[in-house]
Design an enzyme around this catalytic site. Structure first.
Site, short mmCIF file in Angstrom:
data_model
loop_
_atom_site.label_atom_id
_atom_site.label_comp_id
_atom_site.label_asym_id
_atom_site.label_seq_id
_atom_site.Cartn_x
_atom_site.Cartn_y
_atom_site.Cartn_z
N ARG A 42 0.82 -1.22 0.00
CA ARG A 42 0.00 0.00 0.00
C ARG A 42 0.85 1.27 0.00
O ARG A 42 0.52 2.23 -0.67
CB ARG A 42 -0.93 -0.02 1.20
CG ARG A 42 -1.96 -1.15 1.09
CD ARG A 42 -3.19 -0.80 1.83
NE ARG A 42 -4.18 -1.86 1.74
CZ ARG A 42 -5.19 -1.98 2.57
NH1 ARG A 42 -5.35 -1.12 3.54
NH2 ARG A 42 -6.07 -2.95 2.42
N ASP A 152 -15.50 9.90 11.09
CA ASP A 152 -14.43 9.01 10.61
C ASP A 152 -13.10 9.72 10.79
O ASP A 152 -13.05 10.95 10.87
CB ASP A 152 -14.64 8.64 9.14
CG ASP A 152 -13.94 7.33 8.78
OD1 ASP A 152 -14.61 6.28 8.75
OD2 ASP A 152 -12.70 7.35 8.56
C1 LIG Z 1 -14.22 -0.90 7.03
S1 LIG Z 1 -14.75 0.75 7.30
C2 LIG Z 1 -16.35 0.47 8.04
C3 LIG Z 1 -17.40 1.40 7.49
C4 LIG Z 1 -18.81 1.13 8.02
N1 LIG Z 1 -18.88 1.29 9.44
C5 LIG Z 1 -19.29 -0.23 7.61
O1 LIG Z 1 -19.39 -1.13 8.44
O2 LIG Z 1 -19.58 -0.44 6.41
C6 LIG Z 1 -13.74 1.24 8.70
C7 LIG Z 1 -13.65 2.75 8.91
O3 LIG Z 1 -13.10 3.01 10.20
C8 LIG Z 1 -12.29 4.16 10.09
N2 LIG Z 1 -11.35 4.21 11.22
C9 LIG Z 1 -10.27 3.43 11.45
N3 LIG Z 1 -9.64 3.82 12.56
C10 LIG Z 1 -10.34 4.85 13.07
C11 LIG Z 1 -10.18 5.68 14.22
N4 LIG Z 1 -9.17 5.53 15.07
N5 LIG Z 1 -11.09 6.66 14.43
C12 LIG Z 1 -12.11 6.84 13.56
N6 LIG Z 1 -12.31 6.09 12.46
C13 LIG Z 1 -11.44 5.10 12.22
C14 LIG Z 1 -11.62 4.03 8.75
O4 LIG Z 1 -11.15 5.27 8.26
C15 LIG Z 1 -12.76 3.42 7.90
O5 LIG Z 1 -13.47 4.41 7.19
#
Ligand SMILES: C[S@@+](CC[C@H](N)C(=O)[O-])C[C@H]1O[C@@H](n2cnc3c(N)ncnc32)[C@H](O)[C@@H]1O
Length: 281
Positions: A42, A152
């Site tokens: 990545r 997010d």
């Molecule tokens: C796989 S997506 C899940 C999206 C949605 N909740 C779903 O289930 O379809 C995970 C998200 O968590 C966010 N994320 C990861 N670490 C985070 C943090 N420390 N604080 C806030 N968001 C975070 C990422 O940027 C990403 O957009």
């Protein structure tokens, strides 16, 4: 499957450690040894799209410039943003058909017409828009003050979420009737898109928020959706997060987690409703 471009510089052990330590401290994501190839693949893409010839210089720059766009792209490239409309659909049905009718009755009795929902880790917005659609369909009376907070860590994902403009293939999971009701059609440079209408957007407040930091979030919250986020964190981080969600939820409030994020192994006082659905009873 991600492949490593053969002419990419190698990722030195010390650089991998710097990256994984920083990412763990900053956003809780656990880039253990098994993620080395993924990190290499990545970040190789980031290197190719920037002016850096090696990982050490790239990391030096990114860590010293947290306000630079490259910092956001660095974080994005090491997290997973995969999402879709009505993903794990049973949660939306449970919310609107099982919990909501009882909740609205209690609230009405208490003269509290506010409904508060948090989509914590909302990625590009499909989750909060799905919640908004469901609530709009379920709550017909406009006396209710409904607000969905969608947060997010990724600023680029939040931009997409706020625009609410989705490619035709991303919208396929939304039943045609709801799609026609809540999205307008757009054609941009010959491609078809669907844009969330104001009616949905007005229900959602998009905010940048790192779950590892302070939460300027006013409780009590009735429903928290934190799905497919905790899976990237280790147990101690998940434990802290679950405790913080508990504090913020209203009595009778519900926490929805992702399909592989049961609270097994975490100390908590939630009432188990069904796999990935927990109530502060
Ligand atoms: C796989 S997506 C899940 C999206 C949605 N909740 C779903 O289930 O379809 C995970 C998200 O968590 C966010 N994320 C990861 N670490 C985070 C943090 N420390 N604080 C806030 N968001 C975070 C990422 O940027 C990403 O957009």
């Amino acid at each position: 499957m991600e492949t490593i471009i053969t002419n990419s510089p190698s990722l030195k052990e010390e650089d991998f450690v710097r990256i994984s330590d920083f990412i763990y401290q900053h956003c809780g994501i656990n880039l253990h040894d098994g993620k080395r190839e993924l990190v290499h693949a990545r970040l190789s893409k980031r290197l190719r799209n920037s002016d850096f010839n090696n990982f050490s210089d790239y990391i030096d720059y990114v860590l010293k410039n947290p306000d630079d766009r490259e910092f956001s792209l660095f974080i994005d490239s090491l997290s997973t943003n995969l999402t879709s409309f009505f993903r794990e659909e049973q949660h939306f049905d449970l919310m609107s058909e099982k919990f909501l009718p009882a909740l609205l009755k209690i609230k009405e009795k208490n003269n509290d017409l506010r409904l508060r929902i948090w989509s914590a880790g909302c990625s590009s917005g499909q989750e909060p828009y799905s919640i908004a659609i469901k609530l709009n369909e379920a709550v017909k009376n406009n006396k209710w003050d409904i607000k969905i907070l969608a947060t997010d860590i990724s600023k680029t994902m939040l931009e997409t979420a706020q625009n609410g403009l989705y490619d035709e293939d991303k919208i396929a999971q939304i039943p045609a009737e709801l799609r026609n009701k809540y999205f307008s059609r757009q054609t941009i440079r010959g491609r078809k898109y669907f844009q969330a209408m104001g009616e949905l957007k007005d229900m959602i407040i998009f905010k940048h928020l790192n779950l590892m930091e302070n939460w300027p979030v006013k409780g009590p919250i009735d429903f928290i959706f934190c799905r497919n986020v905790m899976i990237y964190f280790d147990k101690p981080t998940q434990q802290k997060l679950v405790e913080r969600f508990w504090k913020l939820l209203a009595g009778g409030g519900v926490l929805f987690t992702g399909h592989s994020e049961s609270l097994t192994g975490i100390k908590h006082s939630f009432k188990y409703i069904s796999p990935t659905v927990y109530m502060k009873a």
